[in-house]
Write an enzyme that holds these catalytic residues in place. Sequence first.
Site, PDB file in Angstrom:
ATOM      1  N   ARG A   1       0.838  -1.198   0.000  1.00 12.15           N
ATOM      2  CA  ARG A   1       0.000   0.000   0.000  1.00 12.15           C
ATOM      3  C   ARG A   1       0.872   1.246   0.000  1.00 12.15           C
ATOM      4  NH1 ARG A   1      -2.521  -0.850   4.263  1.00 12.15           N
ATOM      5  NH2 ARG A   1      -4.533  -1.552   3.442  1.00 12.15           N
ATOM      6  N   SER A   2       0.435   2.272  -0.723  1.00 10.42           N
ATOM      7  CA  SER A   2       1.086   3.576  -0.716  1.00 10.42           C
ATOM      8  C   SER A   2       2.544   3.427  -1.160  1.00 10.42           C
ATOM      9  CB  SER A   2       0.947   4.212   0.668  1.00 10.42           C
ATOM     10  OG  SER A   2       1.264   5.577   0.632  1.00 10.42           O
ATOM     11  N   ALA A   3       3.505   3.823  -0.347  1.00 10.09           N
ATOM     12  CA  ALA A   3       4.897   3.650  -0.737  1.00 10.09           C
ATOM     13  C   ALA A   3       5.214   2.190  -1.026  1.00 10.09           C
ATOM     14  CB  ALA A   3       5.820   4.182   0.358  1.00 10.09           C
TER      15      ALA A   3
END
Length: 395
Positions: free
Chosen positions: A147-149
Site C-alpha cells: 500500500r502507498s509507498a
Amino acid sequence: TMFGPVCPQVSFSSSAEKAPSPDMYSEDCLLLNVWTPVTMPPPGKRWPVVLWLHGGWFAMGDPLQEPGMDATELISTAGLQAIVVGIGYRLNIFGFLAGETLFTANEDGDSGAGNFGLWDQRIALEWVHAHIHRFGGDPDNITLGGRSAGAYGVHAQLLYHCQHDANERRLFRRIYMYSNAIPGQPKTLAEAQPQFDEVCRYFNLDPTLSPQEKLEQLRQVDAADLLAAMGFLQHHTFRPVTDGDFIRPGFNAYHRSGELAAQFHARDLRILIGEVLNEETLYATYNSPEASPVSLRNQLANYYAPRIVDRVLPHYSLPAPDSPVAAWKALFGTIVADGQVRAPSRYLIHCLATHGVPLDRIWRYQIAYRFSFITESVAPLSFGVAHAMDKPFWK
C-alpha cells in the site's frame, strides 16, 4: 516469538523526533515476519505465499507489526490458507539518501548511489523465493503487494524484475498495488544532490572534503541525530531516485513502447490496482505547504523533480493570495493524490492494456465506503474515505 526492530523513523508528523528506543528501532532492520497456517499443506501441495511491502512515504512503517495489520487473525479467524510475509526495509535517510557524491564515493564498489530500501526489498524477494519451501510455501505461487509507498515499491520491483531477470525466473506471479504507483521518472542523482548537500551542511561537514570523506563522516553520525535532522531540512523527504541501476532512465519510453507489457505478458503476470475515493485528504495533512506559491512548490519538489513540478503546476488553479492556508493544503493534497495515485495507476494500466495484456489479467477497483467504526474520533468525517482507510477491507 517477538518482532524485531524496524528502521529508525519519526512519528506521523514533520517535526523532528528522536527514536525513543534502540530496542524498537535499528539500522539492522532487514527482517522478515512470517506467518503460516497452523497445519501443514495437503500432501503433495504447498501453501501460496503473500508478500507485503508496507507504506509510509518511504519514511515510516513496519512489516505488519502494527496492531490491526498482524496477519495472525487473517489466517486463524478468516481462514486464509496461505503464508504471509511482511518485509522490513530501510527508510528515509537510511534507505534513500542519494546523490552524485554517493555515486562517486561508491564507484569502486557495489554500495550504490541510492535506492538502498529498494535493494533491501529485492534481497527479501530473492530470499523468500529460495527458502519459503522450508515453511511449506510454494516458490512458484508468490503474490507481491503493498500500500502507498509499498505499492510504489511493487512497481519498482516489477520494473527491475522485467528488466533484469530471465523470463523463466519468476520471483512472483501476481502483484497488487493499493493507492500508489511510480508517477514518472524519479529524480536523477544530480537532482537529488541538493538534498545530500543540505544534509552535509546541517552536520557542518567541510565542503572541500572528498566524496569518500563526506560519506565516512556521515557514517559516524548517530542514527538518532540523522533522524532528528530531517525535521529541519528543506529537502526533508527521501525517496527513490533514477540511479541508472535499480531505476533506469527512460521510464516513460519503457512503458509507452510496450516493452513492459511484453515482459508482463511473457511472465504471465496478473495485477490488482486501485484507490480509495478521497486520497487527497490525508496527503493534505503531511508536510503540506504554507499559504504561498513558493512554499507549495518547495513541498511538491520533495516528491518530484523540479522539471516535473514546473510542468504540473500550470494545470492547477492556485488559491487567491488572501486565501487561508487550508486552501493551499487542499490543493497540495489534490496534486499529490493525482501524482502518486490516480494518474500513475491509470497510466500503468493503460500501458499494459493497450499493448496486449489481456483484461482478464488486470483488475481495477475503487473503495468509496467508509466503515461505521471509523468515527470522527478516529478520523474527521470531512476526510471522507481517505488514503489508507481501506485497511479493514484487506485485513
